[in-house]
Design an enzyme around this catalytic site. Sequence first.
Site, short mmCIF file in Angstrom:
data_model
loop_
_atom_site.label_atom_id
_atom_site.label_comp_id
_atom_site.label_asym_id
_atom_site.label_seq_id
_atom_site.Cartn_x
_atom_site.Cartn_y
_atom_site.Cartn_z
N TRP A 11 -66.94 54.57 84.42
CA TRP A 11 -68.10 55.14 85.11
C TRP A 11 -69.21 55.55 84.14
O TRP A 11 -70.23 56.12 84.56
CB TRP A 11 -67.66 56.35 85.96
CG TRP A 11 -66.86 55.94 87.17
CD1 TRP A 11 -66.69 54.65 87.64
CD2 TRP A 11 -66.14 56.79 88.07
NE1 TRP A 11 -65.90 54.66 88.77
CE2 TRP A 11 -65.55 55.96 89.06
CE3 TRP A 11 -65.94 58.16 88.14
CZ2 TRP A 11 -64.77 56.47 90.10
CZ3 TRP A 11 -65.15 58.68 89.18
CH2 TRP A 11 -64.59 57.83 90.14
N LYS A 12 -68.99 55.30 82.86
CA LYS A 12 -70.01 55.56 81.83
C LYS A 12 -70.65 56.95 82.05
O LYS A 12 -69.94 57.91 82.33
CB LYS A 12 -71.04 54.43 81.84
CG LYS A 12 -70.37 53.05 81.74
CD LYS A 12 -71.32 51.95 81.41
CE LYS A 12 -70.55 50.62 81.37
NZ LYS A 12 -71.30 49.52 80.82
N HIS A 99 -66.21 51.42 72.70
CA HIS A 99 -67.07 50.64 73.61
C HIS A 99 -68.33 50.19 72.86
O HIS A 99 -68.85 50.93 72.02
CB HIS A 99 -67.45 51.49 74.83
CG HIS A 99 -68.07 50.68 75.92
ND1 HIS A 99 -69.38 50.27 75.87
CD2 HIS A 99 -67.56 50.16 77.05
CE1 HIS A 99 -69.65 49.54 76.94
NE2 HIS A 99 -68.56 49.47 77.68
N GLU A 172 -64.84 42.47 75.59
CA GLU A 172 -66.08 42.60 76.36
C GLU A 172 -67.23 42.01 75.55
O GLU A 172 -67.77 42.71 74.66
CB GLU A 172 -66.40 44.07 76.64
CG GLU A 172 -65.35 44.82 77.41
CD GLU A 172 -65.93 46.07 78.08
OE1 GLU A 172 -65.95 46.11 79.30
OE2 GLU A 172 -66.40 46.96 77.36
N GLY A 178 -73.22 44.33 81.89
CA GLY A 178 -74.37 44.75 82.69
C GLY A 178 -75.44 43.68 82.89
O GLY A 178 -76.55 44.00 83.31
N SER A 215 -69.56 42.45 83.47
CA SER A 215 -70.06 41.87 84.73
C SER A 215 -68.96 41.35 85.67
O SER A 215 -69.16 40.34 86.35
CB SER A 215 -71.07 40.76 84.43
OG SER A 215 -72.21 41.29 83.81
N GLY A 236 -67.43 48.14 84.87
CA GLY A 236 -68.48 49.14 84.82
C GLY A 236 -69.16 49.30 86.17
O GLY A 236 -68.62 49.89 87.10
#
Length: 253
Positions: A11-12, A99, A172, A178, A215, A236
Amino acid sequence: MKKEKIFAANWKMYLTPQQAVELTKQASAALSSLANKHGSTIILCPSFSSLVLIQPIITPTPLLLGAQNCSPLAPGAQTGEESVATLKELDCSHCIIGHSERRANGYDTNESVAQKAKALLTSNITPIVCIGETLAEFQSHKTKDVLKSQLAPLFSLASLETGKQQLYIAYEPVWAIGTGLIPEKNYLTEIFEWLTTLCSPYFATLSYKLLYGGSVKSTNVNELVSINQIDGFLIGSSSLDFQEFEKIVDYCY
Ligand code: PGA
């Protein structure tokens, strides 16, 4: 038969504590029944300030709690940091480290990520170690070199005495996060097969899993899940829409 899958919701810094509580309340019943139905591992990773509020909501459910970072150091004079001991007290079973959004800001290095992984493993918290190349590195065919150097300090952890410990590696690609873009299936298959060969000798006594992130959506997860070496996903923005997140979990079976 398809193997059980792992779904980690990152959830950043998107939600306030109140919003995180609302989302958890909305999503927990449906996600719990999917976890029970498929035997999947579903981990919610809110920001630090929300952990203490989410923990009592999901304790009676099969859902698990994860943090988004930790200090590698023991509790002490470290202003603005959170210790592994705090995560343990809050029942975090997992913690995202390294990350790319933190690596890009200089907050995490290959070495600090390995130190964090060690501190987490010592407390039986599963590190979710993120690795991935930038677009420029991808375009100049440097992906494997980048991943190797990101993993190198981590491989020394193989000397740790391991019990039930687990480690996840989340591949990732930075250019997929994103952006709505995902790598082609052939490329991903090659990378995940290569990662399996690379990691297996080092993590022989440690149970490790390979995740894909960047994504992931309900419209592309069918293709991603058909890649054998992918054990699960780090998700995400799609995890902030609980109906989309449920679809992703359900589509994988
Ligand atoms: P995304 O993020 O699913 O929004 O691309 C993934 C991540 O950063 O972990």
